[in-house]
Scaffold this active site. Structure first.
Site, PDB file in Angstrom:
ATOM      1  N   ILE A  95     -36.711 -12.981 -22.769  1.00 59.27           N
ATOM      2  CA  ILE A  95     -37.759 -12.671 -23.740  1.00 59.27           C
ATOM      3  C   ILE A  95     -38.345 -14.256 -24.402  1.00 59.27           C
ATOM      4  O   ILE A  95     -38.561 -14.454 -25.439  1.00 59.27           O
ATOM      5  CB  ILE A  95     -37.135 -11.896 -24.987  1.00 59.27           C
ATOM      6  CG1 ILE A  95     -35.856 -12.610 -25.544  1.00 59.27           C
ATOM      7  CG2 ILE A  95     -37.080 -10.477 -24.761  1.00 59.27           C
ATOM      8  CD1 ILE A  95     -35.683 -12.098 -26.892  1.00 59.27           C
ATOM      9  N   ASN A 120     -37.437  -5.694 -11.005  1.00 58.92           N
ATOM     10  CA  ASN A 120     -38.330  -6.794 -11.256  1.00 58.92           C
ATOM     11  C   ASN A 120     -39.364  -6.391 -12.166  1.00 58.92           C
ATOM     12  O   ASN A 120     -39.798  -7.306 -12.992  1.00 58.92           O
ATOM     13  CB  ASN A 120     -38.893  -7.246  -9.829  1.00 58.92           C
ATOM     14  CG  ASN A 120     -38.031  -8.110  -9.221  1.00 58.92           C
ATOM     15  OD1 ASN A 120     -36.781  -8.479  -9.716  1.00 58.92           O
ATOM     16  ND2 ASN A 120     -38.354  -8.624  -8.117  1.00 58.92           N
ATOM     17  N   CYS A 165     -41.327 -13.288  -6.351  1.00 58.63           N
ATOM     18  CA  CYS A 165     -40.985 -11.977  -6.515  1.00 58.63           C
ATOM     19  C   CYS A 165     -41.839 -11.328  -7.478  1.00 58.63           C
ATOM     20  O   CYS A 165     -42.564 -10.548  -7.151  1.00 58.63           O
ATOM     21  CB  CYS A 165     -39.494 -12.073  -6.868  1.00 58.63           C
ATOM     22  SG  CYS A 165     -38.592 -12.505  -5.328  1.00 58.63           S
ATOM     23  N   LYS A 214     -31.029 -14.411  -7.952  1.00 54.72           N
ATOM     24  CA  LYS A 214     -31.962 -15.181  -8.552  1.00 54.72           C
ATOM     25  C   LYS A 214     -32.109 -16.447  -8.059  1.00 54.72           C
ATOM     26  O   LYS A 214     -30.765 -17.220  -7.677  1.00 54.72           O
ATOM     27  CB  LYS A 214     -31.737 -15.405 -10.088  1.00 54.72           C
ATOM     28  CG  LYS A 214     -31.570 -14.130 -10.808  1.00 54.72           C
ATOM     29  CD  LYS A 214     -31.192 -14.272 -12.151  1.00 54.72           C
ATOM     30  CE  LYS A 214     -29.760 -14.540 -12.369  1.00 54.72           C
ATOM     31  NZ  LYS A 214     -28.818 -13.689 -12.162  1.00 54.72           N
ATOM     32  N   ARG A 246     -43.805 -21.302  -5.057  1.00 57.16           N
ATOM     33  CA  ARG A 246     -44.522 -20.298  -4.680  1.00 57.16           C
ATOM     34  C   ARG A 246     -45.070 -19.591  -6.415  1.00 57.16           C
ATOM     35  O   ARG A 246     -44.307 -19.306  -6.837  1.00 57.16           O
ATOM     36  CB  ARG A 246     -43.983 -19.097  -3.929  1.00 57.16           C
ATOM     37  CG  ARG A 246     -43.662 -19.555  -2.443  1.00 57.16           C
ATOM     38  CD  ARG A 246     -42.911 -18.775  -1.593  1.00 57.16           C
ATOM     39  NE  ARG A 246     -41.684 -18.715  -1.813  1.00 57.16           N
ATOM     40  CZ  ARG A 246     -40.830 -17.867  -1.230  1.00 57.16           C
ATOM     41  NH1 ARG A 246     -41.052 -17.293  -0.457  1.00 57.16           N
ATOM     42  NH2 ARG A 246     -39.427 -18.026  -1.402  1.00 57.16           N
ATOM     43  N   PHE A 271     -30.788  -8.890  -5.115  1.00 60.98           N
ATOM     44  CA  PHE A 271     -31.236  -8.916  -6.493  1.00 60.98           C
ATOM     45  C   PHE A 271     -30.998 -10.533  -7.162  1.00 60.98           C
ATOM     46  O   PHE A 271     -30.673 -10.776  -8.115  1.00 60.98           O
ATOM     47  CB  PHE A 271     -30.334  -8.138  -7.467  1.00 60.98           C
ATOM     48  CG  PHE A 271     -30.703  -6.435  -7.429  1.00 60.98           C
ATOM     49  CD1 PHE A 271     -31.671  -6.207  -7.997  1.00 60.98           C
ATOM     50  CD2 PHE A 271     -29.976  -5.653  -6.575  1.00 60.98           C
ATOM     51  CE1 PHE A 271     -32.018  -4.784  -7.837  1.00 60.98           C
ATOM     52  CE2 PHE A 271     -30.161  -4.560  -6.375  1.00 60.98           C
ATOM     53  CZ  PHE A 271     -31.334  -3.929  -6.878  1.00 60.98           C
TER      54      PHE A 271
HETATM   55  N1  LIG Z   1     -36.567 -15.439  -2.932  1.00 60.13           N
HETATM   56  C1  LIG Z   1     -36.076 -14.558  -4.017  1.00 60.13           C
HETATM   57  O1  LIG Z   1     -35.480 -15.005  -5.139  1.00 60.13           O
HETATM   58  C2  LIG Z   1     -35.602 -13.034  -3.485  1.00 60.13           C
HETATM   59  C3  LIG Z   1     -34.885 -12.258  -4.282  1.00 60.13           C
HETATM   60  C4  LIG Z   1     -34.663 -11.081  -3.845  1.00 60.13           C
HETATM   61  C5  LIG Z   1     -35.442 -10.397  -3.022  1.00 60.13           C
HETATM   62  N2  LIG Z   1     -36.400 -11.232  -2.237  1.00 60.13           N
HETATM   63  C6  LIG Z   1     -37.095 -10.477  -1.211  1.00 60.13           C
HETATM   64  O2  LIG Z   1     -36.528 -10.890   0.013  1.00 60.13           O
HETATM   65  C7  LIG Z   1     -37.306 -10.937   0.952  1.00 60.13           C
HETATM   66  C8  LIG Z   1     -37.384 -12.302   1.789  1.00 60.13           C
HETATM   67  O3  LIG Z   1     -37.616 -13.387   0.726  1.00 60.13           O
HETATM   68  P1  LIG Z   1     -37.439 -14.947   0.951  1.00 60.13           P
HETATM   69  O4  LIG Z   1     -37.665 -15.532  -0.469  1.00 60.13           O
HETATM   70  O5  LIG Z   1     -36.238 -15.056   1.397  1.00 60.13           O
HETATM   71  O6  LIG Z   1     -38.564 -15.104   1.937  1.00 60.13           O
HETATM   72  P2  LIG Z   1     -38.619 -16.752   2.774  1.00 60.13           P
HETATM   73  O7  LIG Z   1     -40.293 -16.711   2.945  1.00 60.13           O
HETATM   74  O8  LIG Z   1     -37.894 -17.483   1.972  1.00 60.13           O
HETATM   75  O9  LIG Z   1     -37.941 -16.393   4.191  1.00 60.13           O
HETATM   76  C9  LIG Z   1     -38.447 -15.735   5.220  1.00 60.13           C
HETATM   77  C10 LIG Z   1     -37.889 -16.030   6.351  1.00 60.13           C
HETATM   78  O10 LIG Z   1     -38.275 -14.973   7.572  1.00 60.13           O
HETATM   79  C11 LIG Z   1     -38.750 -15.737   8.613  1.00 60.13           C
HETATM   80  N3  LIG Z   1     -39.078 -14.866   9.622  1.00 60.13           N
HETATM   81  C12 LIG Z   1     -40.518 -14.234   9.591  1.00 60.13           C
HETATM   82  N4  LIG Z   1     -40.820 -13.426  10.303  1.00 60.13           N
HETATM   83  C13 LIG Z   1     -39.517 -13.414  11.250  1.00 60.13           C
HETATM   84  C14 LIG Z   1     -39.300 -12.709  12.479  1.00 60.13           C
HETATM   85  N5  LIG Z   1     -39.998 -11.683  13.371  1.00 60.13           N
HETATM   86  N6  LIG Z   1     -38.173 -12.916  12.851  1.00 60.13           N
HETATM   87  C15 LIG Z   1     -37.225 -13.706  12.199  1.00 60.13           C
HETATM   88  N7  LIG Z   1     -37.427 -14.398  10.964  1.00 60.13           N
HETATM   89  C16 LIG Z   1     -38.621 -14.219  10.631  1.00 60.13           C
HETATM   90  C17 LIG Z   1     -39.500 -16.880   8.241  1.00 60.13           C
HETATM   91  O11 LIG Z   1     -39.835 -17.734   9.146  1.00 60.13           O
HETATM   92  C18 LIG Z   1     -38.727 -17.343   6.895  1.00 60.13           C
HETATM   93  O12 LIG Z   1     -37.685 -18.376   7.289  1.00 60.13           O
HETATM   94  C19 LIG Z   1     -38.781 -10.599   0.417  1.00 60.13           C
HETATM   95  O13 LIG Z   1     -39.242  -9.167   0.660  1.00 60.13           O
HETATM   96  C20 LIG Z   1     -38.670 -11.044  -1.292  1.00 60.13           C
HETATM   97  O14 LIG Z   1     -39.421 -10.357  -1.792  1.00 60.13           O
HETATM   98  C21 LIG Z   1     -36.627 -12.340  -2.593  1.00 60.13           C
END
Ligand SMILES: NC(=O)c1ccc[n+]([C@@H]2O[C@H](COP(=O)([O-])OP(=O)(O)OC[C@H]3O[C@@H](n4cnc5c(N)ncnc54)[C@H](O)[C@@H]3O)[C@@H](O)[C@H]2O)c1
Length: 447
Positions: free
Chosen positions: A256, A214, A266, A157, A334, A155
């Protein structure tokens, strides 16, 4: 405890370093060689306040390591976190290829029982898919090893990710295994000292909780943006309304703020993915559809205001743009509203002089070098020689600008504010036209 984290993005890296910082031994695996090499040299792939120092400190103390060697990662620990991306597929549903690829890698190399913990945001039923996928691979290897798949949604941010992970409001663990619950309680114990923040539930409910959270937040934003569109037409100042309703404790002040739409990695994808999941089971999720479509329109709002002001004659104008990241304190662009605006302005023939405190490298990476896009060293430099100013991200450093200087620099003396940072009277007193979001006035044509 020993932990392996697959994926060192915003979620994986932050969670990994926070676990290392309380004394766990963490091995981070990523397929991106450049990222891993850079991390070993203390260069971070992302900007997040306080993260660089913490990574360096824990790396030096050998509590965290970075590798592209998945076999090493699989061997390292019983607890295997999956924190890879789940981007939208062509139809908007969550693309699970990266999650399943990690699961396949673990199954292909594990020599003893493992606990897989899914931290990525994934649709209900993904843990079952992960288990089924791994079981097939283990069978091919003639192995029958203990395997648990748990859900532990994140969760945090962006912009306050470290703080959120160090002091989480809740830690959700989805599992039906007492052994897994016990181990994850032990892992997270240092973060749950103040009061018990751990909530254990079944796996499907845990997977759903992340989407519901979310989607609720995105709904609040889109609702307020809808109100701001009504306010604009009814001669109402949405900022006064915001304060009026926020003071109701049942509503609250958070999420809000009217603005030029939500972005990031996300909300847009999670609202879409849940709506598509609903469709798959024959349910029409009307609220989710509306949330998405209101946001889509809201992201076009600033360009609409600019077009109305210039009577669609934008070609040849130079627009100063403050804020590129999808929100303050991050360099993440993004799904950022700035991208919709930038591309619309280019289409209309405008030039852009942009400034962002952290996201300029990212903008350069996305757009490369072009004649109609200049990244400026300061927010003041972005105004120099510009016709109009547009504010897209509510960075703190934009809150109290020198309005006098702004009025002197801007040739057409107009500010379009996508985040309602200013008091209209104060800025108008400087001879500037000011258009926020839902401030009770329609855009007057420039003459
Ligand atoms: N960014 C946020 O604020 C946030 C918050 C909560 C949840 N999430 C969720 O968490 C997940 C990750 O989000 P993120 O923003 O950290 O993504 P990101 O794109 O920043 O990072 C993902 C990483 O995974 C790596 N990767 C891809 N395939 C791989 C593999 N086979 N083995 C090892 N590494 C691999 C990529 O190279 C990349 O570095 C998503 O599902 C997202 O929805 C994100």
């Amino acid at each position: 405890m020993k932990v392996t984290v697959f994926g060192v993005g915003y979620v994986g890296l932050v969670q990994a370093v926070v676990l290392a910082d309380v004394g766990h031994n963490v091995c981070c695996v990523d397929v991106d060689e450049k990222k891993i090499e850079a991390l070993k040299h203390g260069d971070l792939p992302i900007f997040e306040p306080g993260l660089a120092e913490l990574v360096l400190n824990n790396y030096e103390k050998k509590r965290i390591d970075f590798t592209t060697d998945a076999v090493k990662g699989v061997e390292h620990a019983e607890l295997q976190f999956i924190a890879v991306g789940t981007p939208p597929d062509e139809d908007g549903s969550a693309d699970l290829q990266y999650v399943l690829s990690v699961a396949g890698t673990i199954a292909g190399h594990m020599q003893e029982g493992k606990i897989i913990i899914d931290k990525s945001t994934v649709p209900v039923g993904t843990a079952d898919k992960v288990r089924a996928h791994m079981t097939v691979i283990l069978k091919e290897r003639n192995l029958d090893l203990p395997l648990h798949v748990a859900s532990n949604p994140e969760f945090l941010k962006e912009g306050s990710a470290l703080e959120d992970c160090m002091r989480p409001e809740r830690i959700i663990i989805g599992t039906d295994s007492e052994e897994v619950e016990e181990k994850l309680r032990e892992l997270y114990e240092p973060f749950s000292r103040n009061h018990d923040k751990i909530m254990v539930m079944d796996v499907r409910s845990a997977e759903f909780t992340k989407y519901a959270a979310n989607c609720m937040l995105a709904t609040k934003i889109s609702f307020m943006n809808e109100m701001s569109n009504l306010a604009e037409r009814l001669g109402v100042d949405i900022e006064q309304v915001r304060r009026g309703i926020g003071s109701d404790s049942r509503i609250g002040y958070q999420f809000i703020y009217p603005g030029c739409g939500y972005g990031g990695s996300c909300f847009p994808k999670d609202v879409q993915a849940l709506e598509r999941s609903a469709r798959e089971i024959g349910y029409h999720a009307q609220i989710l559809q509306a949330v998405e479509s209101v946001n889509h329109k809201q992201k076009a709002k600033l360009f609409e205001h600019i077009s109305a002001f210039y009577s669609n004659e934008i070609a040849g104008k130079t627009i100063a743009l403050w804020g590129l990241s999808f929100k303050p304190n991050t360099d993440d662009m993004r799904e950022a509203s700035s991208r919709i605006l930038i591309e619309a302005l280019w289409q209309a023939g405008a030039r852009i002089q942009a400034y962002d405190p952290e996201a300029m490298e990212e903008a350069q990476r996305i757009y490369d070098t072009r004649d109609d896009f200049t990244l400026m060293g300061t927010k003041e430099a972005a105004l120099h020689g510009a016709d109009a100013l547009v504010i897209v991200t509510e960075w703190k450093s934009f809150r109290v600008p020198d309005f006098q200087k702004m009025a002197e620099e801007l040739r057409d003396k107009v500010v379009f504010d996508g985040r309602n940072l200013y008091e209209p009277k104060r800025i108008e007193a400087m001879g500037l036209a000011y258009y926020g979001i839902g401030r009770g006035r329609s855009v007057k044509k420039f003459t």
